[in-house]
Design a protein around this motif. Structure first.
Motif, PDB file in Angstrom:
ATOM      1  N   ILE A 192       0.860  -1.193   0.000  1.00 38.30           N
ATOM      2  CA  ILE A 192       0.000   0.000   0.000  1.00 38.30           C
ATOM      3  C   ILE A 192       0.896   1.244   0.000  1.00 38.30           C
ATOM      4  CG2 ILE A 192      -1.857   1.203   1.206  1.00 38.30           C
ATOM      5  CD1 ILE A 192      -2.556  -1.438   2.592  1.00 38.30           C
ATOM      6  N   ASN A 212      -9.967   2.958   8.049  1.00 36.32           N
ATOM      7  CA  ASN A 212     -10.166   4.343   8.488  1.00 36.32           C
ATOM      8  C   ASN A 212     -11.515   4.929   8.084  1.00 36.32           C
ATOM      9  OD1 ASN A 212      -9.625   4.681   5.729  1.00 36.32           O
ATOM     10  ND2 ASN A 212      -7.445   4.976   6.144  1.00 36.32           N
ATOM     11  N   CYS A 236      -4.873  -2.457  -0.903  1.00 36.90           N
ATOM     12  CA  CYS A 236      -5.994  -1.848  -0.179  1.00 36.90           C
ATOM     13  C   CYS A 236      -7.116  -2.857   0.059  1.00 36.90           C
ATOM     14  CB  CYS A 236      -6.551  -0.672  -0.974  1.00 36.90           C
ATOM     15  SG  CYS A 236      -5.343   0.623  -1.238  1.00 36.90           S
TER      16      CYS A 236
HETATM   17 FE1  SF4 Z   1      -6.112   2.163   0.293  1.00 36.02          FE
HETATM   18 FE2  SF4 Z   1      -7.971   2.155   2.147  1.00 36.02          FE
HETATM   19 FE3  SF4 Z   1      -5.734   3.439   2.544  1.00 36.02          FE
HETATM   20 FE4  SF4 Z   1      -7.506   4.405   0.780  1.00 36.02          FE
HETATM   21  S1  SF4 Z   1      -7.783   4.189   2.972  1.00 36.02           S
HETATM   22  S2  SF4 Z   1      -5.258   4.208   0.516  1.00 36.02           S
HETATM   23  S3  SF4 Z   1      -8.300   2.479  -0.042  1.00 36.02           S
HETATM   24  S4  SF4 Z   1      -5.946   1.230   2.280  1.00 36.02           S
END
Ligand code: SF4
Ligand code: MIC
Length: 644
Positions: free
Chosen positions: A99, A378, A357
């Motif tokens: 990520i 989050n 992700c």
């Molecule tokens: Fe990826 Fe979730 Fe982080 Fe957005 S919040 S960068 S989708 S891991």
């Protein structure tokens, strides 16, 4: 008067404006990052600018979002990003490397530097004392070309940490407590700086969990001091040479402060459907759960994973519960495999996913109908998981692991002593999945490969002299970019295909919106407060633009989204009297006489609602630079006009 940490970084990067709270300042950007879901658009825009090679100290293109390849689209986009990165001087982090925010923290982040990323969680880098900010892809493209990044000079909220976290209470609980106190709009116009005795007891990954979720406060960024803990982390990553100490001046003044006593904190959960809907886990304990997902850029570090593995060791996931684990990076994944922790997770029945992700952005692992899912992520916005009627609770890895074993929500502090997990003294360094760019001499020979899914970017228009249209949609407070432009496995593959994407615009709120907008030729959207919170996706501006939206009238806007609206020529207007919001109805006929002149010169416009016979005053809080962009019909047009 002395400076806070962020003020020092701003001072060292100031290109235009004065460090006066609330006014526009321009910053030099040292590093940029993109991810694949926003990157395709960012590089198409970078190419349109005609600049050969990035001018930053470092720019990295990550592939981490669109990794479910259920058709050619995502793979084509990966190939496009790989080749465009090679040609234009960027590093390319291949799918499987992790990520973006986790990898950037491990391998590239540097205290005291500026970073913008086409992803709202770029402030993760604040865990290492770097000023990271989320931005629209076009702003990142401009910064890659050496251009200035503009923000409003923020207020500084100082969060003093005292005491020490008790067993089984995690960094996630700290940021959930900040969210509980400040709300999802409490950070707008602010940066959050952490200080105090309690800071020393937090490792860099814990700090990064906290700064990561500062995005959910709407803050411009969040930051920790750079201290001996930072130095030790960098040393363990074999990068001690980028270490610089950073702390606030002794006479620095915060605009406001709050104090959190870590010793008194208890496990918390953000309840559906907002990260600030926070309750103590103890109040919810016993709730039956269907799913647990551990990972995301918030909680996927080695420390988080080792904690989870230790809690799962020798146990079995409760029947009826599905547990997914996504380590944050290849570094974390490999180290987990080498130390045996991965085997403990697998043996307990966890479904191990790739380091990406994944479920956080609805790329698989959608819960069952009406399901209850605990996630260490989050965001728990409605429908983001891919199941509209699912209830998502955001919790710490400790709470998630304990609950996965029990089958019901468990307060982990009831389990006694927590396993003692230590940060590795040395991380495994192997950057073999980061491709280097071609040399300037070789760059010409690199062919940029595009797939058929890449469609032209809609072009903005200069504002009409007089606006006459419909209020094509009226929505409430805290509308997220996941409402405006949903993501997930079915929609994300079309991030470079705006016409296709438009079929899904606002459908979470109103399934008929795309059709209606097309039928009436677009118009104006009416929104409540904090309109556009959440992601940095510029698609939440580009797609409404494609559907004919010319302006948005809201009580207030989220920072990144309002910048995206302006970049694509959509005029943001705010209610001078917030009660006027109640008067207006969806599909009313409205006019704004002298619209273009007002965008050029005035701080206010009058919107006449002909259907109800009312007049409403709307403010145009725009800088001269923003007015120029809007008058040109967007930043790309303006850049082209200037270069003529
Ligand atoms: Fe990826 Fe979730 Fe982080 Fe957005 S919040 S960068 S989708 S891991
Ligand atoms: C998110 O967490 O919402 C995303 C997906 O990472 C977005 C970016 C995007 O929409 O591609 C973000 O946070 O900016």
């Amino acid at each position: 008067m002395g400076y806070t940490i962020v003020q020092k970084i701003i001072r060292d990067h100031l290109v235009s404006g004065e460090m006066k709270t609330g006014t526009e300042i321009g910053l030099k950007i040292d590093q940029t990052l993109t991810q694949d879901a926003t990157g395709t658009m960012a590089y198409l825009q970078f190419e349109a600018m005609g600049i050969d090679r990035v001018k930053t100290e470092l720019s990295v293109a990550y592939i981490d979002h669109n990794t479910l390849q259920a058709g050619f689209e995502n793979a084509d986009d990966h190939r496009y990003i790989q080749t465009v990165a090679k040609k234009h001087g960027l590093r390319f982090s291949r799918p499987g490397n992790g990520i973006c925010h986790q990898v950037h923290l491990e391998r590239f982040g540097a205290p005291g530097k500026t970073l913008i990323g086409s992803d709202s969680h770029t402030p993760t880098a604040g865990g290492i004392g770097m000023m990271g900010m989320g931005a629209g892809g076009l702003d990142v493209a401009v910064a890659m070309g050496g251009g200035t990044y503009y923000i409003t000079m923020p207020r500084v909220i100082g969060v003093e940490l005292v005491g020490k976290l008790p067993d089984y209470v995690g960094a996630k609980d700290i940021i959930l407590e900040v969210l509980r106190r400040l709300s999802v709009k409490g950070g707008v116009g602010n940066v959050i700086e952490y200080y105090g005795e309690g800071v020393k007891s937090l490792s860099v990954p814990q700090r990064a969990t906290i700064t990561n979720m500062g995005a959910e406060l709407g803050a411009t960024t969040s930051i920790f001091p750079s201290d001996e803990v930072t130095r030790a982390f960098l040393r363990a990553q074999d990068r001690e040479e980028v270490y610089v100490p950073l702390s606030p001046d002794p006479d620095a003044v915060y605009d406001s402060t709050l104090q959190i006593d870590l010793s008194a904190l208890r496990p918390l959960a953000a309840c559906p459907h907002s990260p600030d809907n926070v309750k103590p886990v103890s109040e919810l304990a016993g709730m039956k759960i269907d799913q647990v997902c551990i990972g995301s850029c918030t909680n996927s570090s080695m420390l988080d994973m080792l904690t989870v593995a230790a809690m799962l060791k020798g146990k079995t996931i409760a029947p009826g519960v599905s547990l997914s684990i996504s380590p944050g990076s290849k570094q974390v994944y490999t180290m987990l495999a080498e130390c045996g922790a991965l085997a403990d997770m697998i043996a307990a029945g966890a479904r191990i996913l790739e380091c990406a992700c994944g479920p956080c952005i609805g790329m698989g692992f959608s819960p069952n109908s009406g399901g209850i899912s605990l996630r260490t992520f989050n965001r728990n916005f409605e429908a983001r998981s891919g199941t509209k009627d699912a209830s998502v609770y955001l919790v710490s890895p400790e709470t998630a692991a304990a609950s996965a074993v029990a089958g019901v929500l468990v307060d982990p502090t009831t389990l006694g002593c927590a396993p003692k997990i230590h940060m590795p003294k040395k991380f495994l360094i192997n950057d073999n999945m980061i491709e280097l760019p071609a040399s300037p001499e070789e760059a010409d020979k690199v062919e940029v490969l595009r797939g058929p899914n890449i469609k032209p970017i809609p072009v903005g228009q200069a504002p009409a002299e007089n606006l006459s249209c419909k209020l094509v949609l009226k929505v409430g407070d805290n509308i997220t970019t996941d409402h405006i432009m949903p993501a997930g496995a079915k929609i994300l593959p079309f991030r470079s295909n705006v016409p296709k994407l438009s079929e899904f615009c606002f459908t979470v709120c109103d399934k008929d919106f795309p059709e209606r907008a097309k039928e009436v030729g677009g118009g104006v959207i009416v929104g409540g407060s904090n309109y556009g919170q959440g992601s940095s996706r510029e698609h939440a501006a580009l797609v409404p633009l494609y559907l004919g939206i010319r302006a948005v009238a809201a009580k207030s806007f989220a920072r990144i989204h309002v910048a995206n609206l302006i970049n694509f020529g959509i005029v943001p207007m705010t209610f001078v009297n917030p009660e006027d919001y109640d008067k207006l109805n969806q599909m009313d006929d409205v006019t704004i006489d002298g619209f273009r002149d007002a965008v050029a010169n005035s701080n206010e416009v009058t919107l006449t609602d002909k259907t109800i016979g009312a007049e409403v005053t709307l403010a145009l809080n725009l800088t001269a630079r923003q007015r120029e962009i809007l008058l040109a019909g967007g930043l790309l047009n303006e850049t082209k006009n200037k270069s003529k």
